[in-house]
Design a protein around this motif. Structure first.
Motif, mmCIF file in Angstrom:
data_model
loop_
_atom_site.group_PDB
_atom_site.id
_atom_site.type_symbol
_atom_site.label_atom_id
_atom_site.label_comp_id
_atom_site.label_asym_id
_atom_site.label_seq_id
_atom_site.Cartn_x
_atom_site.Cartn_y
_atom_site.Cartn_z
ATOM 1 N N ASP A 27 0.823 -1.210 0.000
ATOM 2 C CA ASP A 27 0.000 0.000 0.000
ATOM 3 C C ASP A 27 0.854 1.257 0.000
ATOM 4 O O ASP A 27 0.604 2.197 -0.757
ATOM 5 C CB ASP A 27 -0.929 0.011 1.219
ATOM 6 N N ILE A 28 1.877 1.270 0.838
ATOM 7 C CA ILE A 28 2.767 2.434 0.931
ATOM 8 C C ILE A 28 3.513 2.642 -0.381
ATOM 9 O O ILE A 28 3.609 3.765 -0.889
ATOM 10 C CB ILE A 28 3.759 2.269 2.098
ATOM 11 N N PHE A 29 4.039 1.546 -0.946
ATOM 12 C CA PHE A 29 4.797 1.651 -2.200
ATOM 13 C C PHE A 29 3.905 2.150 -3.331
ATOM 14 O O PHE A 29 4.302 3.030 -4.101
ATOM 15 C CB PHE A 29 5.410 0.301 -2.563
ATOM 16 N N GLU A 30 2.704 1.601 -3.431
ATOM 17 C CA GLU A 30 1.788 2.001 -4.499
ATOM 18 C C GLU A 30 1.431 3.483 -4.395
ATOM 19 O O GLU A 30 1.433 4.204 -5.396
ATOM 20 C CB GLU A 30 0.521 1.157 -4.452
ATOM 21 N N LYS A 31 1.137 3.946 -3.195
ATOM 22 C CA LYS A 31 0.778 5.352 -2.992
ATOM 23 C C LYS A 31 1.936 6.273 -3.353
ATOM 24 O O LYS A 31 1.747 7.319 -3.994
ATOM 25 C CB LYS A 31 0.351 5.578 -1.545
ATOM 26 N N LYS A 32 3.153 5.895 -2.943
ATOM 27 C CA LYS A 32 4.323 6.709 -3.274
ATOM 28 C C LYS A 32 4.545 6.740 -4.781
ATOM 29 O O LYS A 32 4.834 7.799 -5.358
ATOM 30 C CB LYS A 32 5.571 6.148 -2.579
ATOM 31 N N LEU A 33 4.416 5.584 -5.418
ATOM 32 C CA LEU A 33 4.647 5.505 -6.858
ATOM 33 C C LEU A 33 3.639 6.357 -7.621
ATOM 34 O O LEU A 33 4.002 7.075 -8.561
ATOM 35 C CB LEU A 33 4.559 4.044 -7.313
ATOM 36 N N VAL A 34 2.388 6.318 -7.220
ATOM 37 C CA VAL A 34 1.362 7.124 -7.881
ATOM 38 C C VAL A 34 1.653 8.614 -7.710
ATOM 39 O O VAL A 34 1.549 9.398 -8.667
ATOM 40 C CB VAL A 34 -0.041 6.790 -7.334
ATOM 41 N N GLU A 35 2.022 9.026 -6.511
ATOM 42 C CA GLU A 35 2.294 10.439 -6.263
ATOM 43 C C GLU A 35 3.533 10.919 -7.008
ATOM 44 O O GLU A 35 3.525 11.981 -7.639
ATOM 45 C CB GLU A 35 2.463 10.682 -4.754
ATOM 46 N N TYR A 36 4.608 10.148 -6.950
ATOM 47 C CA TYR A 36 5.845 10.556 -7.600
ATOM 48 C C TYR A 36 5.709 10.579 -9.127
ATOM 49 O O TYR A 36 6.329 11.405 -9.796
ATOM 50 C CB TYR A 36 6.990 9.622 -7.213
ATOM 51 N N THR A 37 4.921 9.670 -9.676
ATOM 52 C CA THR A 37 4.791 9.615 -11.135
ATOM 53 C C THR A 37 3.806 10.648 -11.677
ATOM 54 O O THR A 37 3.554 10.682 -12.879
ATOM 55 C CB THR A 37 4.382 8.200 -11.598
ATOM 56 N N LYS A 38 3.281 11.482 -10.815
ATOM 57 C CA LYS A 38 2.525 12.649 -11.283
ATOM 58 C C LYS A 38 3.480 13.795 -11.628
ATOM 59 O O LYS A 38 3.071 14.787 -12.240
ATOM 60 C CB LYS A 38 1.530 13.104 -10.209
ATOM 61 N N LEU A 39 4.736 13.667 -11.223
ATOM 62 C CA LEU A 39 5.741 14.683 -11.530
ATOM 63 C C LEU A 39 6.281 14.464 -12.941
ATOM 64 O O LEU A 39 6.728 13.366 -13.281
ATOM 65 C CB LEU A 39 6.888 14.605 -10.523
ATOM 66 N N PRO A 40 6.254 15.476 -13.813
ATOM 67 C CA PRO A 40 6.705 15.335 -15.198
ATOM 68 C C PRO A 40 8.113 14.777 -15.343
ATOM 69 O O PRO A 40 8.391 14.015 -16.274
ATOM 70 C CB PRO A 40 6.610 16.771 -15.737
ATOM 71 N N SER A 41 9.001 15.133 -14.430
ATOM 72 C CA SER A 41 10.401 14.703 -14.533
ATOM 73 C C SER A 41 10.555 13.191 -14.454
ATOM 74 O O SER A 41 11.520 12.626 -14.999
ATOM 75 C CB SER A 41 11.240 15.362 -13.433
ATOM 76 N N THR A 42 9.626 12.502 -13.818
ATOM 77 C CA THR A 42 9.768 11.058 -13.646
ATOM 78 C C THR A 42 9.391 10.272 -14.899
ATOM 79 O O THR A 42 9.806 9.132 -15.056
ATOM 80 C CB THR A 42 8.909 10.550 -12.468
ATOM 81 N N LEU A 43 8.611 10.875 -15.800
ATOM 82 C CA LEU A 43 8.202 10.153 -17.004
ATOM 83 C C LEU A 43 9.385 9.909 -17.934
ATOM 84 O O LEU A 43 9.441 8.892 -18.631
ATOM 85 C CB LEU A 43 7.108 10.927 -17.744
ATOM 86 N N GLN A 44 10.329 10.826 -17.948
ATOM 87 C CA GLN A 44 11.504 10.687 -18.821
ATOM 88 C C GLN A 44 12.688 10.038 -18.108
ATOM 89 O O GLN A 44 13.664 9.662 -18.755
ATOM 90 C CB GLN A 44 11.917 12.073 -19.348
ATOM 91 N N TYR A 45 12.597 9.894 -16.802
ATOM 92 C CA TYR A 45 13.703 9.323 -16.029
ATOM 93 C C TYR A 45 13.763 7.806 -16.228
ATOM 94 O O TYR A 45 12.739 7.133 -16.275
ATOM 95 C CB TYR A 45 13.515 9.649 -14.547
#
Length: 265
Positions: free
Chosen positions: A60-78
């Motif tokens: 649950d913690i990992f999924e929530k963090k992943l969803v929040e962090y992947t809303k940041l544009p910089s992570t899509l190209q990383y």
């Protein structure tokens, strides 16, 4: 306390909160996610340290963090080089669509994979969402190995190739069509013409031991010819040794004609 002082304190609190929620660089985000997925694997049902409650919480913690962090544009190209060693992250060639998938470690011989979808909408914003699992699939999910693209008049069609592990021997692979419509990810794009009608998916069951001697891992049985925009699905037959499916060297091909994927010889 004056209104000005209240505003200053509120601003400071929001600044601290934003730093706490979002690491400042993609590299630091990756470190957080690596730590999170390792926590999931630490309490795996496949290991000696299994703890159902802690494992569920870690997921649950990992999924929530992943969803929040992947809303940041910089992570899509990383590239997430270190994270890729611990889970499956497939990205489309145009860089606008990525699917993160990981083993929840809560299964047995049937593995249960979770997914998070990340994509860039027509408005230029980056969106992220979890997978909505249908009740009829028993809650178990598959991991994504590849995202191919086909060029349609209304935009790109994404071909998502995945593998489902039903048991040690019973495996399934599928090619499912997606598209990004403005700011919405559409996951049931029915553009494949079959004898039964239009569908959004090509899938097949096979016995893993009929292909386990292949060196590549994960094993990719679905092929895609980018030049001709053709999806190739292997012909699977039943025999005495592999009654639940022997993978052959023959293929069934579906070529995109600009509007639909149609069966070709």
């Amino acid at each position: 306390m004056s209104n000005n002082l209240k505003c200053i304190l509120m601003f400071c609190w929001l600044l601290i909160l934003s730093v706490t929620v979002y690491p400042q660089t993609p590299n630091k985000i990756e470190q957080e996610l690596v730590k999170g997925i390792k926590e999931v694997q630490k309490y795996s049902s496949y290991g000696s340290n299994y703890d159902e409650e802690k494992l569920s919480k870690a997921n649950d913690i990992f999924e929530k963090k992943l969803v929040e962090y992947t809303k940041l544009p910089s992570t899509l190209q990383y590239k997430f080089t270190e994270l890729n060693k611990l889970m499956f992250n497939a990205t489309s060639e145009d860089g606008n669509f990525r699917i993160y998938s990981w083993d929840s470690e809560m299964g047995g011989t049937m593995h249960d994979y979770y997914r998070v979808y990340q994509y860039q909408g027509a408005d230029g914003k980056v969106y992220s969402k979890t997978e909505e699992k249908a009740e009829e699939d028993g809650g178990a999910g598959s991991f994504v190995t590849d995202i191919f693209t086909a060029n349609a008049k209304e935009g790109k069609i994404y071909i998502v190739c995945s593998t489902f592990i039903g048991s040690t021997s019973d495996h399934y692979q599928s090619a499912d069509l997606f598209k990004i419509d403005d700011a919405t990810l559409v996951d049931k794009v029915k553009l494949i013409k079959t004898k039964s009608g239009l569908t959004n998916s090509l899938h097949f069951e096979y016995n893993f031991f009929s292909v386990f001697t292949r060196k590549e891992r994960p094993i990719r049985l679905i092929l895609y010819d980018k030049k001709t925009q053709t999806i190739k699905i292997p012909v699977v037959i039943e025999d005495k040794e592999f009654p639940n499916g022997r993978v052959t060297n023959r293929f069934i091909s579906y070529q995109f004609d600009g509007s639909y994927f149609v069966n070709v010889r």
